[in-house]
Design an enzyme around this catalytic site. Structure first.
Site, PDB file in Angstrom:
ATOM      1  N   LEU A 286      -0.674  -8.967  -1.540  1.00  0.00           N
ATOM      2  CA  LEU A 286      -0.547  -8.111  -2.717  1.00  0.00           C
ATOM      3  C   LEU A 286      -1.726  -8.185  -3.683  1.00  0.00           C
ATOM      4  O   LEU A 286      -2.044  -7.200  -4.346  1.00  0.00           O
ATOM      5  CB  LEU A 286       0.753  -8.436  -3.459  1.00  0.00           C
ATOM      6  CG  LEU A 286       2.038  -8.337  -2.620  1.00  0.00           C
ATOM      7  CD1 LEU A 286       3.253  -8.503  -3.500  1.00  0.00           C
ATOM      8  CD2 LEU A 286       2.101  -7.031  -1.844  1.00  0.00           C
TER       9      LEU A 286
ATOM     10  N   GLU B 225      -5.888  -9.516  -4.658  1.00  0.00           N
ATOM     11  CA  GLU B 225      -7.216  -9.763  -4.089  1.00  0.00           C
ATOM     12  C   GLU B 225      -7.967 -10.736  -5.003  1.00  0.00           C
ATOM     13  O   GLU B 225      -7.991 -10.556  -6.218  1.00  0.00           O
ATOM     14  CB  GLU B 225      -8.030  -8.465  -3.987  1.00  0.00           C
ATOM     15  CG  GLU B 225      -7.373  -7.377  -3.155  1.00  0.00           C
ATOM     16  CD  GLU B 225      -6.290  -6.622  -3.903  1.00  0.00           C
ATOM     17  OE1 GLU B 225      -5.342  -6.153  -3.248  1.00  0.00           O
ATOM     18  OE2 GLU B 225      -6.390  -6.526  -5.143  1.00  0.00           O
TER      19      GLU B 225
ATOM     20  N   ASP C  95      -4.552   0.144  -0.772  1.00  0.00           N
ATOM     21  CA  ASP C  95      -3.758  -0.934  -1.368  1.00  0.00           C
ATOM     22  C   ASP C  95      -3.491  -0.671  -2.849  1.00  0.00           C
ATOM     23  O   ASP C  95      -4.387  -0.248  -3.592  1.00  0.00           O
ATOM     24  CB  ASP C  95      -4.487  -2.271  -1.245  1.00  0.00           C
ATOM     25  CG  ASP C  95      -4.259  -2.933   0.092  1.00  0.00           C
ATOM     26  OD1 ASP C  95      -4.024  -2.213   1.077  1.00  0.00           O
ATOM     27  OD2 ASP C  95      -4.343  -4.176   0.162  1.00  0.00           O
TER      28      ASP C  95
ATOM     29  N   GLU D 204       8.266 -10.451   5.693  1.00  0.00           N
ATOM     30  CA  GLU D 204       7.347 -10.409   6.822  1.00  0.00           C
ATOM     31  C   GLU D 204       6.063 -11.110   6.391  1.00  0.00           C
ATOM     32  O   GLU D 204       5.303 -10.592   5.578  1.00  0.00           O
ATOM     33  CB  GLU D 204       7.026  -8.973   7.237  1.00  0.00           C
ATOM     34  CG  GLU D 204       6.141  -8.946   8.480  1.00  0.00           C
ATOM     35  CD  GLU D 204       5.188  -7.752   8.548  1.00  0.00           C
ATOM     36  OE1 GLU D 204       4.799  -7.390   9.668  1.00  0.00           O
ATOM     37  OE2 GLU D 204       4.813  -7.211   7.494  1.00  0.00           O
TER      38      GLU D 204
ATOM     39  N   HIS E 180       0.832  -1.193   0.000  1.00  0.00           N
ATOM     40  CA  HIS E 180       0.000   0.000   0.000  1.00  0.00           C
ATOM     41  C   HIS E 180       0.869   1.246   0.000  1.00  0.00           C
ATOM     42  O   HIS E 180       2.089   1.171   0.185  1.00  0.00           O
ATOM     43  CB  HIS E 180      -0.903   0.019   1.240  1.00  0.00           C
ATOM     44  CG  HIS E 180      -0.141  -0.154   2.521  1.00  0.00           C
ATOM     45  ND1 HIS E 180       0.022  -1.381   3.127  1.00  0.00           N
ATOM     46  CD2 HIS E 180       0.535   0.730   3.292  1.00  0.00           C
ATOM     47  CE1 HIS E 180       0.759  -1.227   4.212  1.00  0.00           C
ATOM     48  NE2 HIS E 180       1.086   0.036   4.342  1.00  0.00           N
TER      49      HIS E 180
ATOM     50  N   ARG F 228      13.734  -5.517   3.712  1.00  0.00           N
ATOM     51  CA  ARG F 228      12.737  -6.239   4.491  1.00  0.00           C
ATOM     52  C   ARG F 228      11.410  -5.861   3.845  1.00  0.00           C
ATOM     53  O   ARG F 228      11.040  -4.697   3.774  1.00  0.00           O
ATOM     54  CB  ARG F 228      12.798  -5.822   5.959  1.00  0.00           C
ATOM     55  CG  ARG F 228      11.751  -6.485   6.858  1.00  0.00           C
ATOM     56  CD  ARG F 228      10.533  -5.605   6.971  1.00  0.00           C
ATOM     57  NE  ARG F 228       9.599  -6.044   8.031  1.00  0.00           N
ATOM     58  CZ  ARG F 228       8.458  -5.448   8.293  1.00  0.00           C
ATOM     59  NH1 ARG F 228       8.076  -4.384   7.591  1.00  0.00           N
ATOM     60  NH2 ARG F 228       7.686  -5.880   9.252  1.00  0.00           N
TER      61      ARG F 228
ATOM     62  N   ASP G 126       7.592  -5.585   3.600  1.00  0.00           N
ATOM     63  CA  ASP G 126       6.463  -5.471   4.514  1.00  0.00           C
ATOM     64  C   ASP G 126       5.212  -6.112   3.923  1.00  0.00           C
ATOM     65  O   ASP G 126       4.904  -5.934   2.745  1.00  0.00           O
ATOM     66  CB  ASP G 126       6.212  -3.982   4.786  1.00  0.00           C
ATOM     67  CG  ASP G 126       5.070  -3.739   5.752  1.00  0.00           C
ATOM     68  OD1 ASP G 126       5.211  -4.131   6.929  1.00  0.00           O
ATOM     69  OD2 ASP G 126       4.049  -3.160   5.338  1.00  0.00           O
TER      70      ASP G 126
ATOM     71  N   HIS H 191       9.248  -3.446  16.160  1.00  0.00           N
ATOM     72  CA  HIS H 191       8.482  -2.203  16.202  1.00  0.00           C
ATOM     73  C   HIS H 191       6.981  -2.436  16.299  1.00  0.00           C
ATOM     74  O   HIS H 191       6.223  -1.479  16.503  1.00  0.00           O
ATOM     75  CB  HIS H 191       8.781  -1.383  14.945  1.00  0.00           C
ATOM     76  CG  HIS H 191       8.403  -2.107  13.680  1.00  0.00           C
ATOM     77  ND1 HIS H 191       9.116  -3.182  13.201  1.00  0.00           N
ATOM     78  CD2 HIS H 191       7.375  -1.924  12.819  1.00  0.00           C
ATOM     79  CE1 HIS H 191       8.555  -3.625  12.095  1.00  0.00           C
ATOM     80  NE2 HIS H 191       7.497  -2.884  11.841  1.00  0.00           N
ATOM     81  N   ASP H 192       6.526  -3.671  16.122  1.00  0.00           N
ATOM     82  CA  ASP H 192       5.104  -4.005  16.191  1.00  0.00           C
ATOM     83  C   ASP H 192       4.772  -4.618  17.549  1.00  0.00           C
ATOM     84  O   ASP H 192       5.639  -4.827  18.394  1.00  0.00           O
ATOM     85  CB  ASP H 192       4.730  -4.987  15.077  1.00  0.00           C
ATOM     86  CG  ASP H 192       4.634  -4.303  13.724  1.00  0.00           C
ATOM     87  OD1 ASP H 192       4.295  -3.109  13.680  1.00  0.00           O
ATOM     88  OD2 ASP H 192       4.904  -4.966  12.708  1.00  0.00           O
TER      89      ASP H 192
END
Length: 530
Positions: free
Chosen positions: A204, A206, A169, A240, A102, A197, A199, A305-306
């Protein structure tokens, strides 16, 4: 050598939080350059930078407003280039966080896309006249979002977003979007980054009736990897994707997708094992972890960080661990994780913090440290969203913990009596031989002396008390025994007749162990067979 990452120590940092070099209250690349000697001293091989791009910072940069620049608070592009040059000069590498799923709703692509239904960039994003499509998909941030569709008044249609409303997205069914993201990769690789990295890799595309992990997603990830292999063959892609190991296997492909992916289930079971003083869950996860393709490796971290998420363990176990580690629900995020750093989760018990780091550095996988965890930094659960674990690095006991000379910083620096910068900071721990920082640095350098911990085979030592978490790492003639005591009782481990061991973490100790290993409460040890 294309698998440099196997024996590398990774260090995740948020530029905004690390060091403020120009005194405006925000970390920047000037500040990072000033702290590279520290990272080199610590033993870091690769720095993972959270998103550094222009952004409204509604989601700490994961809402990208432009892929082709640096956020002005962090400096100019030249500041970034000088930082990369200094990082490389020290023999270290740098990973950029690449947000592929996104953009921000402030990105020029989206501004043009929403301008009109007839916009030539309309199909850069996913639009619909109704909200009836893709209803199978869960709402990730269910505490603040009620739908994955958001209404756009200007064109009277809805746009799709798996994350926040402000993060529409991209439409990967559009070949122009795919080309644009591949060009973004090329741009930053040309600028000197050593990989990405990636994310939110699973989301990606739908499709009706499916959730994630679509074949089309893997096809695009393979295109990303081809850019790496053909144009920058020493670069790394780290995924991730929070799912079971057998599902994660798809993200390695046939050594043609990611080289590394975070092993979320294993990370979660480390907390489960410590909470229950029982290693069986770790054993079960690793026995159900498939063999990876050649040159691939798992990624491991203790915190990032999450929020700390236990959802891979099942709902009942996840809720049990959430309550065990944090009965105060103020630190629960979206009902699914804990916005806490490692030290508060361990109740500031240095023995437990060291034990967890020993597991991080010795289990199969690439270890990733989170900035500040090496000194036992605390957090601020009064802050919204996940800001509580994204506070400023604590360098010394001067104003703002040495992070900034500004009167006001982007977030308040932690200053409570237990974890505040007056008590917890880099300078104080460097000057204290028995500090957490020195213990972790000792583990890092011990790991560097033992490549077996990065590439060796893994073999469980079974038939031990449940509080023992012990295994061998082996390659050729080198055998290293790793032992952990998950309980608050002394643990005695009898050694097989004829086995002789020497302490790796304390090489000055020349004593040869032959009969037994005695581990104190939450003790650990690394021993090489002699």
């Amino acid at each position: 050598m294309h698998n440099w990452y196997n024996n590398a120590i990774f260090y995740e940092l948020y530029i905004r939080a690390f060091a403020d070099g120009n005194g405006d209250g925000h970390g920047d690349f000037i500040g990072l350059r000033q702290k590279l000697d520290y990272l080199q001293w610590l033993g870091v091989d690769c720095i993972w930078l959270l998103p550094m791009y222009p952004s409204p910072l509604k989601d700490d940069g994961y809402d990208v407003a432009s892929y082709g620049g640096i956020h002005p608070q962090y400096g100019l592009m030249e500041d970034f280039q000088m930082a990369v040059e200094e990082i490389h000069k020290r023999g270290m590498r740098v990973l950029a966080d690449l947000v592929v799923n996104h953009t921000s709703d402030q990105h020029p692509w989206f501004q043009e896309s929403r301008r009109s239904k007839d916009s030539p960039m309309r199909d850069f994003y996913v639009w619909s006249s109704t909200t009836d499509k893709y209803n199978h998909s869960s709402i990730i941030f269910s505490d603040v979002e009620t739908s994955n569709w958001a209404y756009d008044e200007k064109t009277g249609e809805y746009y799709w977003h798996r994350f926040y409303t402000s993060q529409p997205d991209l439409n990967y069914d559009n070949p122009r979007v795919q080309k644009a993201i591949l060009d973004v990769m090329r741009f930053w690789l040309k600028m000197g980054v050593d990989g990405f990295r990636v994310d939110a890799a699973p989301f990606l595309f739908e499709r009706e009736g499916t959730y994630e992990n679509l074949p089309e997603t893997h096809e695009f990830l393979q295109k990303m990897r081809r850019v790496i292999d053909e144009e920058y063959p020493d670069a790394l892609m780290l995924a991730e994707a929070c799912m079971a190991p057998h599902q994660l296997l798809n993200y390695f492909g046939n050594s043609n997708e990611f080289q590394t992916a975070f092993h979320f289930p294993l990370i979660a079971t480390l907390y489960q094992a410590l909470a229950k003083a029982d290693s069986s869950a770790v054993l079960e996860v690793l026995e159900n972890t498939p063999t990876l393709p050649q040159d691939c490796q798992w990624g491991l971290f203790l915190r990032n960080h999450d929020e700390l998420n236990f959802e891979t363990l099942g709902e009942e176990e996840a809720q049990s661990l959430l309550h065990y580690y944090e009965p105060d629900k103020n630190s629960h995020f979206a009902g699914r994780g804990l916005v806490r750093r490692l030290a508060p989760l361990m109740k500031n018990d240095q023995r437990k913090i060291e034990l967890m780091h020993s597991l991080l550095f010795t289990l199969p996988g690439v270890p990733v440290l989170y900035y500040g965890d090496e000194i036992g930094m605390g957090d601020d659960i009064s802050l919204p969203d996940r800001s509580g674990v994204r506070t400023a690095m604590q360098w010394n006991n001067t104003s703002n913990g040495g992070f900034s000379s500004a009167e006001k910083t982007y977030l308040p620096v932690v200053s409570d009596p237990l974890y505040g910068y007056a008590q917890v900071n880099v300078e104080a721990q460097i000057n204290t031989p028995g500090s957490l920082l020195h213990s972790i640095r000792k583990m890092i350098y011990s790991r560097k002396r033992l490549p077996v911990l990065g590439i060796g085979e893994f073999k469980w030592v079974k038939d031990l008390p449940k509080q023992a978490l012990c295994f061998w790492r082996q390659v050729e003639e080198i055998n290293v025994l790793i032992v952990h005591n998950l309980s608050d009782d002394v643990l005695r481990l009898s050694l097989p007749a004829g086995l002789k061991l020497q302490d790796v973490l304390n090489p000055e100790n020349q004593e040869i162990l032959q009969d037994e290993i005695v581990l104190p409460a939450y003790g650990y040890g690394w021993f090489v067979e002699v």
